[in-house]
Design a protein around this motif. Sequence first.
Motif, short mmCIF file in Angstrom:
data_model
loop_
_atom_site.label_atom_id
_atom_site.label_comp_id
_atom_site.label_asym_id
_atom_site.label_seq_id
_atom_site.Cartn_x
_atom_site.Cartn_y
_atom_site.Cartn_z
N MET A 94 29.36 40.79 40.50
CA MET A 94 30.74 40.33 40.40
C MET A 94 30.96 39.14 41.34
N ALA A 95 31.43 38.05 40.76
CA ALA A 95 31.73 36.86 41.55
C ALA A 95 33.15 36.95 42.11
N ASP A 96 33.30 36.62 43.37
CA ASP A 96 34.61 36.66 44.04
C ASP A 96 35.32 37.99 43.81
N PRO A 97 34.79 39.08 44.33
CA PRO A 97 35.43 40.39 44.09
C PRO A 97 36.85 40.45 44.64
N GLU A 98 37.14 39.69 45.73
CA GLU A 98 38.50 39.71 46.26
C GLU A 98 39.51 39.24 45.21
N VAL A 99 39.18 38.10 44.57
CA VAL A 99 40.10 37.52 43.58
C VAL A 99 40.22 38.43 42.37
N LYS A 100 39.07 38.91 41.88
CA LYS A 100 39.06 39.75 40.69
C LYS A 100 39.87 41.04 40.90
N LEU A 101 39.64 41.69 42.03
CA LEU A 101 40.31 42.97 42.27
C LEU A 101 41.78 42.79 42.62
N LYS A 102 42.11 41.67 43.23
CA LYS A 102 43.52 41.43 43.52
C LYS A 102 44.33 41.30 42.24
N GLU A 103 43.75 40.65 41.23
CA GLU A 103 44.42 40.55 39.93
C GLU A 103 44.64 41.93 39.31
N LEU A 104 43.66 42.82 39.50
CA LEU A 104 43.76 44.16 38.90
C LEU A 104 44.81 45.02 39.60
N PHE A 105 44.81 44.97 40.94
CA PHE A 105 45.63 45.92 41.70
C PHE A 105 47.02 45.41 42.03
N GLU A 106 47.31 44.15 41.77
CA GLU A 106 48.66 43.64 42.04
C GLU A 106 49.71 44.30 41.17
N SER A 107 49.30 44.83 40.02
CA SER A 107 50.26 45.52 39.16
C SER A 107 50.76 46.82 39.79
N CYS A 108 50.04 47.36 40.78
CA CYS A 108 50.43 48.61 41.42
C CYS A 108 51.35 48.40 42.62
N GLY A 109 51.38 47.19 43.15
CA GLY A 109 52.20 46.92 44.32
C GLY A 109 51.59 45.79 45.13
N GLU A 110 52.25 45.44 46.21
CA GLU A 110 51.79 44.32 47.04
C GLU A 110 50.50 44.71 47.77
N VAL A 111 49.48 43.88 47.61
CA VAL A 111 48.17 44.13 48.22
C VAL A 111 48.14 43.45 49.58
N ALA A 112 47.86 44.23 50.62
CA ALA A 112 47.79 43.67 51.97
C ALA A 112 46.43 43.03 52.23
N GLU A 113 45.35 43.70 51.79
CA GLU A 113 44.01 43.19 52.08
C GLU A 113 43.01 43.85 51.15
N ILE A 114 41.99 43.08 50.77
CA ILE A 114 40.86 43.62 50.00
C ILE A 114 39.60 43.34 50.80
N ARG A 115 38.85 44.40 51.11
CA ARG A 115 37.66 44.27 51.95
C ARG A 115 36.41 44.67 51.16
N PRO A 116 35.77 43.72 50.47
CA PRO A 116 34.51 44.04 49.79
C PRO A 116 33.41 44.29 50.83
N VAL A 117 32.45 45.11 50.49
CA VAL A 117 31.33 45.42 51.38
C VAL A 117 30.11 44.69 50.89
N PHE A 118 29.48 43.88 51.80
CA PHE A 118 28.31 43.08 51.47
C PHE A 118 27.11 43.59 52.24
N SER A 119 25.92 43.35 51.70
CA SER A 119 24.69 43.74 52.37
C SER A 119 24.38 42.72 53.46
N ASN A 120 23.29 42.96 54.20
CA ASN A 120 22.88 42.03 55.25
C ASN A 120 22.47 40.67 54.69
N LYS A 121 22.10 40.67 53.40
CA LYS A 121 21.72 39.41 52.75
C LYS A 121 22.92 38.67 52.18
#
Length: 949
Positions: free
Chosen positions: A701-728
């Motif tokens: 998934m490219a830019d998970p913050e942007v993608k998920l913000k579009e999905l979850f904004e319908s539920c209410g105001e999103v304060a922060e999205i914290r994707p988890v990345f590997s060491n690479k």
Amino acid sequence: RSAAWLRRKLHKMAAAGAEAAAVAAEEEKKKRLPEGDPESGGDSEDEGDSDSSGDGEDEEKENEAEIQRLEEQLSINAFDYNCHLDLIKLLRQEGELVKLRRARQKMSELFPLTEEIWLDWLKDEIKMASESSEREKVYELFERAVKDYICPEIWLEYAQYSIGGIGQEGGIEKVRSIFERALTAVGLHVTKGTALWEAYREFENAILETAQPAPGSIPSPEQQQMLCSQLEKIHTLFRRQLGIPLLDMEASYAEYEEWSEDPIPETTVKNYKKALQQLEKCKPYEEALLGAETPKLAEYQAYIDFEMKAGDPARIQLIYERALAENCLVPDLWARYNQYLDRQLKVKELVLSAHDRAVRNCPWTVGLWIRYLLAMERHRVDHGIISEMFEKALNAGFIQATDYVEIWQAYLDYLRRRVDFTQDSSKELEELRSAFARAVEYLKQEVEERFSESGDPSCTIMQNWARVEARLCNNMQKARELWDNIMTKGNAKYANMWLEYYNLERAHGDTQHCRKALHRAVQCTSDYPEHVCEVLLTLERIEGTLEDWDAAVQKTENRLARVNEQRAKAAEKEAALAKQEEEKAEQRKQARAEKKASKKAKKNRIGDKRKADDDDEGEWGQEEEAEQPSKRHKGDGDGIHLEEDMEVETGLFGRSGPEKPDYPGNQKEKASTSRKDIPKVLHDSSKDNVTVFVSNLSYTMADPEVKLKELFESCGEVAEIRPVFSNKGTFRGYCYVEFKEEKSALQALGLDRKVVEGRPMFVSPCVDKNKNPDFKVFRYSTTLEKHKLFISGLPFSCTKEELEDVCKAHGNVKDIRLVTNRAGKPKGLAYVEYENEAQASQAVLKMDGLTVKEHVIKVAISNPPLRKLPDKPEPGRASQFAVPRQVYGARGKGRTQLSMMPRALQRQSNPVAKAENGMVQNLPATSSVPSEEPKKMSNADFAKMLLKK
């Protein structure tokens, strides 16, 4: 003479109708004849005709084979509704009239037939009916047809067919009688009632025309009286119709104005206006029905509520009948209709007919059978008929063992009410006792064999039998025998069972047996022994002697001491297990902390080593330049360069080499590299209530913050999205979504299983597993759900829409869930939720074993098996064999555990000296010689070592 003339006139009309029917039958017969048949005038020697005849013979043989197969299938399962339909269709196509009539007869005995099936059957029988005896059979068939459901078309067909018999004696009165019954049944139908009223008026107008005198003649007094009487009949029909809210009332009123020579009476006008107002109130409900999709249950329910408030019994009955015609497999609707008839109308024929149709449509619903038995008893139906109906109920195929207990109890209650207990012995009492015995045996044999349980673990039927014997028959000896049998069926450990027997003995027995029962209860009860002990002491306090009191105290004290001892042992065992769990949790926590510390220390060592390497880089490069053999660089053809030389030559771009073009792969690489430098943000557990955990996302998934913000904004105001990345720097497929408000987080849980980039996204509450290690989220019920089906064996290509098309034929489908794996691929399983358990039960009967895309599916009521918990290790052995999961990483142990360390380094860590002949020299024991800390090596040292090897 005028009456004879009228009969002749009507007879001519009937003859004309019969002649037209005969012509139509002849034409139909010609259509069914093959082209090569002599009667059709075809040329049987023509080559093309012979080919078509050969094809016809092949098709006929195939149809015969299919007919035979369907008949065999019905001999195995007579309740296969679709099989009946297929057989009737094939027999009608082949013209097998005798077999067709028999097949329809068998189906009508088992199921109520739809309007379409009845009309096809009636039309076929009308074509073949020529003699008066055959016409009577058609009349009988019509009488059966109008009883199944409310069918305006069948009533209209019935009335029109009866007109063909007006030439017979009493024919006109018979037609009028049929029309009147039709108007009673469906004359109030807002959308279809007008057709019947108009047909009735046309019939009366036809009679009026036959009663008119010949032109130029003077009518006799008898003819004049007949004309006046006939005119009054037509006037009455108009007035009755205009007082009922029907569609196109205005057209009927205009027709009456045109037809009548006299002004319309004021009363008729007043009733007409009132009906118009009522029609306006009904129109919204009729329009809702017109625009809704079948089965329109919600719309019908709203219409029923409206008519119930209005309170017109005839209209309430009509709307119920209309709703049931399209929702005949909804037991709750039948139950509400029957309850209304039982409590409000109380008309025997109407009530019993509705109950009979209810159990024929929904035979698997025990509540409908019970209400039917009560209604028959209420209306004084013969005992033999009630017993026969009860036997039908036993063969109805209920879906639960408890259903059989309920129907038996209802029948036994009926038999008990028939007994006159003032007599010592009677035929009814013996019948009741034999029925009790048969019920106990039936549950033990038939029901337990089918369901692996009797459905009556508390022996309620035997308890009721004991009450009847004790209270009504004064036979405590029999009651004690029954209770002794009840206790031997595993009920002796329950305090409430002993107290039930004690209360019965207290009311109808003696103190000695009461004491004996309580002593046994103290000894056997395991759930609430204190309660039984208290009852025993109370009995002895009131009625016992000192010896009885001492014996009771001693017995209760000994029993309670044993119980307390057992409870203490159980509590110790539970505490020990809890302590072991705490120790394991602490060990897991400590292991995670140690692993985290070692990982951090390793990172620090690597950082120090890289720093030292950077300091020595110039010197190492100079030393190795002369010693290292040349390396072939990938993509340089025959050119030979050292890595350091290449870096020097391309030094304009730095040590990372020349800048690469921005193709997609390179962009991902840049994004991953850039994410390495992003500082890691630790999760704040204090915000768990406004945070959801999202997993099973695509790693690409490219830019998970942007993608998920579009999905979850319908539920209410999103304060922060914290994707988890590997060491690479690559996305690991899960993240935390933090909202401003808690209600937004709760609403976000509704997005669970939503498909995102081809995979079902999992959304669950954010819970600290260290504090709640046993917390699990499972969205779906794991218990028995009678309104939901579990379907297996589906083809992987089956879509939700295709499955819905199969399932909706058996009821109102509320939801369908196709089971997929974590990648979103189907597993051939599905859950189908119906509106109620009756529809689900009917679907199981009809769909189990059905073929869908060449796959035979299995259908059952949803009842997931209990999940097996992992076996707990024995105390003291857990730590000895337990291997922490973290040893193998987040996904567990892989198929191959390959070491990424060069073999040269592995050998270096365990030096082995070899003699010239290949024998290994003796090494000092590692336990006696302390191992020295290996010397830190620079990059140059590593290179020398590898090149020497």
